[in-house]
Design a protein around this motif. Structure first.
Motif, short mmCIF file in Angstrom:
data_model
loop_
_atom_site.label_atom_id
_atom_site.label_comp_id
_atom_site.label_asym_id
_atom_site.label_seq_id
_atom_site.Cartn_x
_atom_site.Cartn_y
_atom_site.Cartn_z
N ARG A 48 0.82 -1.21 0.00
CA ARG A 48 0.00 0.00 0.00
C ARG A 48 0.86 1.26 0.00
NH1 ARG A 48 -4.12 0.10 4.67
NH2 ARG A 48 -5.12 1.66 3.31
N ALA A 49 2.03 1.18 0.63
CA ALA A 49 2.91 2.36 0.74
C ALA A 49 3.88 2.48 -0.42
CB ALA A 49 3.69 2.30 2.05
N GLY A 50 3.92 1.49 -1.30
CA GLY A 50 4.84 1.54 -2.42
C GLY A 50 6.27 1.21 -2.05
N VAL A 51 6.46 0.36 -1.04
CA VAL A 51 7.79 -0.09 -0.64
C VAL A 51 7.95 -1.54 -1.09
CG1 VAL A 51 9.34 -0.57 1.28
CG2 VAL A 51 7.87 1.45 1.34
N ARG A 291 0.74 8.72 11.14
CA ARG A 291 -0.43 8.01 10.64
C ARG A 291 0.06 6.92 9.68
NH1 ARG A 291 -1.34 13.11 9.12
NH2 ARG A 291 -1.35 12.45 6.92
N ASP A 292 -0.68 5.85 9.59
CA ASP A 292 -0.31 4.77 8.68
C ASP A 292 -0.17 5.29 7.25
OD1 ASP A 292 -0.80 3.36 11.00
OD2 ASP A 292 -1.87 1.73 9.99
N LEU A 293 0.88 4.85 6.57
CA LEU A 293 1.14 5.08 5.16
C LEU A 293 1.64 6.48 4.84
CD1 LEU A 293 -1.89 3.17 3.58
CD2 LEU A 293 0.37 2.30 4.23
N MET A 294 1.94 7.29 5.85
CA MET A 294 2.51 8.60 5.57
C MET A 294 4.01 8.49 5.31
SD MET A 294 2.46 10.45 9.36
CE MET A 294 2.25 12.04 8.58
N ARG A 295 4.54 9.45 4.55
CA ARG A 295 5.98 9.55 4.30
C ARG A 295 6.47 10.87 4.88
NH1 ARG A 295 8.43 6.63 -0.30
NH2 ARG A 295 7.09 4.84 -0.77
N VAL A 296 7.52 10.79 5.68
CA VAL A 296 8.02 11.98 6.38
C VAL A 296 9.46 12.23 5.93
CG1 VAL A 296 8.33 13.09 8.61
CG2 VAL A 296 6.63 11.26 8.36
#
Length: 305
Positions: A48-51, A291-296
């Motif tokens: 879901r996160a593209g990893v 939050r789930d799936l955020m990129r920092v």
């Protein structure tokens, strides 16, 4: 162009919720990927996160409680299923080797990738000492053996165009003075300034202890648990956790530039309370309530750093 960002896969603590998966995090750092604490569901959250599995070079487990490690079996099998072309290194508490072995070989699968185990032991340990970064581990205070991790980029030099011009240094000579440290009586210090390497720390389940402060010191980004609110400080201490206020005070005292709070108990339904308590504790830097799936993004260097 280098990419340095922190990908959040899950932010729950012991019990997941409808909006928060169990723990899972990936630090992307100049083409390498370091996974931290793969809890249940991490493999799906990666999708879901593209990893991708190919993005992972290291797996760092802080401790062997289920919300931090039960997804390890799936991640390891995915690495092998996708035939990741490079070695993957796993760091975990040495006292939990039996748990790692059980998870690594939880079911049958074909091993196609070299997975190197480098367990962590003692109060402090240097795990990686390379030209790109060092990676250290520090013992934390939790009911089971637990470690936090700290990545530090070596200091470098920032070339100053105006000083290079003053000394008539241009073209290939710029690279030469960087390599050799001096050129025609001009030192590297005459035409450059110190550029401090970036620092990142990952701190999960723990009470306040010396290890927490050592890991956080001077970090550009600190990712740290804040399982409880300040009203439940007694529960936090009893179960080996931090409150939002405690985590924020650590960050304030350590000079952290960007604080990321995560690992929230399911008892709290309004995450804004963690932000309010962190600010009330005096932390004035950049603050993210994960939050789930955020990129920092890791903060860009300040001038002179």
């Amino acid at each position: 162009m280098s990419v340095r960002e922190f990908v959040v896969l899950g932010t729950a603590s012991q019990v997941p919720t409808r909006h928060r998966n169990h723990n899972g995090y990936v630090l992307l750092w100049d083409g390498e990927g370091i996974m931290f604490d793969p809890g249940e569901g991490t493999q799906r959250q990666m999708l879901r996160a593209g990893v991708a599995a190919h993005d992972l070079n290291r797996i760092c487990v802080t401790h062997f409680h289920g919300d931090h490690s039960l997804g390890l079996a799936g991640v390891i099998q995915r690495i092998n299923l996708d035939r990741v072309p490079h070695t993957v290194t796993a760091h975990y508490p040495a006292g939990g080797r039996r748990f790692f072995d059980r998870l690594r070989y939880a079911t049958a699968y074909r091993e196609t990738v070299e997975l190197v185990e480098e367990p962590v032991s003692g109060v402090a340990m240097r795990l990686v000492d390379g030209p790109a970064y060092t990676l250290d581990a520090r013992r934390l205070s939790h009911p089971v053996e637990s470690y936090g991790y700290r990545l530090v980029e070596p200091d470098g030099r920032r070339m100053l165009p105006e000083r290079l011009a003053e000394h008539g240094i241009a073209g290939p000579d710029v690279g030469r003075i960087q390599r050799e440290g001096a050129l025609g009586g001009v030192s590297l210090e005459d035409v450059s300034e110190l550029r401090r390497g970036q620092r990142f720390a990952f701190v999960m389940d723990t009470r306040l202890c010396d290890g927490v402060h050592a890991l956080a010191e001077g970090c550009d980004m600190l990712v740290i648990e804040s399982t409880f609110t300040d009203e439940d400080e007694g529960l936090a201490k009893e179960h080996g956790h931090l409150t939002a206020g405690q985590a924020a005070r650590v960050a304030r005292e350590a000079g952290v530039r960007h604080l990321v709070l995560t690992h929230f108990s399911q008892r709290y339904h309004d995450a804004s309370v963690f932000e309010r308590q962190a600010r009330a504790a005096g932390y004035e830097g950049e603050l993210t309530i994960a939050r789930d799936l955020m990129r920092v993004p890791v903060p860009k260097r300040d001038q002179g750093r």
